[in-house]
Enzyme design. Structure first.
Site, PDB file in Angstrom:
ATOM      1  N   PHE A 165     -16.976  62.338  66.377  1.00 23.91           N
ATOM      2  CA  PHE A 165     -16.801  63.758  66.672  1.00 23.91           C
ATOM      3  C   PHE A 165     -15.442  63.979  67.333  1.00 23.91           C
ATOM      4  O   PHE A 165     -14.979  63.144  68.121  1.00 23.91           O
ATOM      5  CB  PHE A 165     -17.925  64.238  67.593  1.00 23.91           C
ATOM      6  CG  PHE A 165     -17.999  65.729  67.703  1.00 23.91           C
ATOM      7  CD1 PHE A 165     -18.541  66.488  66.679  1.00 23.91           C
ATOM      8  CD2 PHE A 165     -17.507  66.386  68.819  1.00 23.91           C
ATOM      9  CE1 PHE A 165     -18.599  67.873  66.761  1.00 23.91           C
ATOM     10  CE2 PHE A 165     -17.564  67.768  68.912  1.00 23.91           C
ATOM     11  CZ  PHE A 165     -18.102  68.515  67.880  1.00 23.91           C
ATOM     12  N   ASP A 199     -22.587  58.193  72.344  1.00 28.32           N
ATOM     13  CA  ASP A 199     -22.677  59.644  72.253  1.00 28.32           C
ATOM     14  C   ASP A 199     -23.983  59.951  71.525  1.00 28.32           C
ATOM     15  O   ASP A 199     -24.156  59.581  70.358  1.00 28.32           O
ATOM     16  CB  ASP A 199     -21.473  60.195  71.480  1.00 28.32           C
ATOM     17  CG  ASP A 199     -21.513  61.709  71.326  1.00 28.32           C
ATOM     18  OD1 ASP A 199     -22.611  62.289  71.359  1.00 28.32           O
ATOM     19  OD2 ASP A 199     -20.444  62.314  71.137  1.00 28.32           O
ATOM     20  N   TYR A 224     -27.999  71.312  73.739  1.00 28.07           N
ATOM     21  CA  TYR A 224     -28.233  72.572  73.042  1.00 28.07           C
ATOM     22  C   TYR A 224     -28.587  72.387  71.570  1.00 28.07           C
ATOM     23  O   TYR A 224     -28.854  73.363  70.877  1.00 28.07           O
ATOM     24  CB  TYR A 224     -27.031  73.519  73.164  1.00 28.07           C
ATOM     25  CG  TYR A 224     -25.684  72.885  72.912  1.00 28.07           C
ATOM     26  CD1 TYR A 224     -25.233  72.629  71.636  1.00 28.07           C
ATOM     27  CD2 TYR A 224     -24.868  72.544  73.981  1.00 28.07           C
ATOM     28  CE1 TYR A 224     -23.997  72.051  71.407  1.00 28.07           C
ATOM     29  CE2 TYR A 224     -23.630  71.958  73.772  1.00 28.07           C
ATOM     30  CZ  TYR A 224     -23.206  71.718  72.489  1.00 28.07           C
ATOM     31  OH  TYR A 224     -21.978  71.123  72.280  1.00 28.07           O
ATOM     32  N   LYS A 225     -28.637  71.155  71.093  1.00 26.66           N
ATOM     33  CA  LYS A 225     -29.007  70.914  69.700  1.00 26.66           C
ATOM     34  C   LYS A 225     -30.524  70.727  69.621  1.00 26.66           C
ATOM     35  O   LYS A 225     -31.284  71.667  69.836  1.00 26.66           O
ATOM     36  CB  LYS A 225     -28.236  69.717  69.164  1.00 26.66           C
ATOM     37  CG  LYS A 225     -26.710  69.887  69.214  1.00 26.66           C
ATOM     38  CD  LYS A 225     -26.009  68.677  68.632  1.00 26.66           C
ATOM     39  CE  LYS A 225     -24.509  68.691  68.866  1.00 26.66           C
ATOM     40  NZ  LYS A 225     -23.813  69.825  68.239  1.00 26.66           N
ATOM     41  N   ARG A 281     -24.060  71.259  55.603  1.00 26.41           N
ATOM     42  CA  ARG A 281     -24.909  70.415  56.452  1.00 26.41           C
ATOM     43  C   ARG A 281     -26.165  71.168  56.840  1.00 26.41           C
ATOM     44  O   ARG A 281     -26.102  72.319  57.262  1.00 26.41           O
ATOM     45  CB  ARG A 281     -24.119  70.006  57.700  1.00 26.41           C
ATOM     46  CG  ARG A 281     -24.781  68.926  58.545  1.00 26.41           C
ATOM     47  CD  ARG A 281     -23.886  68.522  59.696  1.00 26.41           C
ATOM     48  NE  ARG A 281     -23.703  69.615  60.652  1.00 26.41           N
ATOM     49  CZ  ARG A 281     -23.223  69.459  61.884  1.00 26.41           C
ATOM     50  NH1 ARG A 281     -22.858  68.253  62.291  1.00 26.41           N
ATOM     51  NH2 ARG A 281     -23.083  70.487  62.690  1.00 26.41           N
TER      52      ARG A 281
END
Length: 412
Positions: A133, A210, A235-236, A384
């Site tokens: 990322f 991560d 928050y995912k 995605r």
């Protein structure tokens, strides 16, 4: 398969789903909107609105500053322990909630590099892959420049991720820290946490994971892996809400030896002593800096409790079923238009999202958003879909994949 047959199959899968009742707990799940972006921002729980209202009226409005002593000062640790137990495979006293993912990455990578160089000045390399990322890559590059280190890049296939042979070839006597994502943000490739951690540690490196795209979707076993450090957002799949605070894990064996670089009053041994010099607090307290975002932690309290209730293994089982179903629909409905799967075909090698590749996917994504079908787009050419197991049904997946097929057909 006919339209009626597909509908019947989706209905049967939903009826057999042991987690199906959890969907009713989420705001908006009852609407026709198809949400394929739970790996970017999870739906809120209905109960969270009640919690926030109660928090404002009672804890904040009623107790006022007294609530700091009563509950708030300990919330980063108690919530961290709950998260560690339900999601991370981490024993108590090793996880804290606060700051953003970027800030926590900086703190832990910088602290790990400094500790490694103090032990052995030849340890100057930070290892990270080219498919990681952007935040991870940017933070690593910045710390290397700041501390006179060097970045060792692992070149990866963007449809896959870092596997054992690639990491083994990249680490050596100059490796200080390895920074990898457990689940790759583009492809969904899920790395072998235990094997890669062992490779890094055998080389004398510290391993930082991560967990942004895995926490709350796939089982993580930080203690069992022998992991040194980890960070992740909430928050995912963890459903903490937009901008909710991140979490940091530091294995107990390292806590006393790491000096984090952002020295703030909440990380001191005696917070209200207001002493003339900084003395780091014990355990995970030393990794805090400023005042914890207590209000922003409230949704996470509900979400972690629901995940603990459902069980991460059951969540993973449904995640596999959902992504397998989506992949089979992609093969049937999208492949005729030239769409290819840019994720591992084997569900054991991927997390909770899939990426499908086609040159028209940027335009397809924009069209779908106008139709209340919400995937996201990732370069190059990737649509995605992130399927949050507790809030997504098989019927929703079918509706969404039909819409994707129509959009691809009409755009090409």
């Amino acid at each position: 398969m006919t339209t009626d047959d597909r509908d019947a199959e989706a209905s049967a899968l939903d009826a057999a789903d042991p987690l199906r009742t959890y969907r009713d707990r989420y705001v908006g799940a009852e609407t026709p909107l198809v949400y394929f972006d739970g790996n970017s921002l999870g739906r809120p729980l209905r109960v969270t609105a009640e919690r926030i209202a109660s928090f404002v009226a009672d804890e904040w409005g009623g107790r006022l500053i007294r609530a700091w002593d009563e509950t708030w000062m300990q919330l980063p640790y108690t919530l961290g322990d709950a998260l560690g137990a339900a999601v991370l495979g981490a024993g108590p006293g090793q996880t804290v909630v606060g700051d953003s993912t970027t800030v926590l990455l900086y703190k832990l990578v910088r602290a790990a590099l400094d500790a490694q160089q103090a032990r052995d000045p030849s340890r100057v390399e930070l290892v990270v892959d080219t498919g990681n990322f952007p935040t991870d890559r940017y933070v690593v590059e910045g710390i290397a420049a700041e501390r006179g280190g060097r970045v060792r890049w692992i070149e990866v296939d963007r449809a896959a991720g870092v596997e054992a042979g690639l990491l083994a070839a990249a680490v050596g006597p100059e490796t200080a820290v390895v920074v990898l994502s457990h689940v790759a943000y583009r492809s969904g490739y899920m790395a072998d946490g235990a094997a890669l951690t062992a490779i890094a540690r055998d080389a004398g490196a510290l391993m930082l994971w991560d967990l942004c795209h895995s926490a709350g979707s796939v089982p993580v076993h930080l203690d069992a892996w022998g992991a040194d450090l980890a960070v992740g957002c909430t928050y995912k799949y963890l459903g903490g809400g937009p901008g909710s605070p991140a979490f940091a894990y530091v294995a107990e064996r390292h806590q006393h030896a790491l000096t984090q670089p952002i020295q703030g009053w909440m990380g001191t041994a005696e917070v209200f002593a207001m002493g003339p010099e900084y003395v780091p607090g014990p355990g995970m307290q030393r990794f805090l800096s400023g005042t914890p975002p207590i209000l922003a932690m409230q949704p996470l309290r509900d979400s972690v409790a629901v995940i603990a209730e459902a069980g991460i293994d059951a969540i993973r089982a449904k995640s596999i079923a959902l992504t397998q179903y989506a992949a089979s629909l992609a093969d049937e409905l999208l492949a005729p238009f030239g769409v290819t799967l840019a994720s591992p075909a084997d569900p054991a090698l991927r997390g909770g999202h899939l990426t499908m590749s086609h040159p028209a996917m940027r335009a397809v994504t924009a069209r779908l958003w106008d139709q209340d079908v919400i995937p996201d787009y990732r370069d190059p050419d990737g649509l995605r879909i992130g399927l949050a197991p507790l809030s997504v049904s098989f019927a929703e997946v079918l509706r969404g994949m039909r819409a994707v097929a129509e959009a691809v057909r009409d755009t090409t």
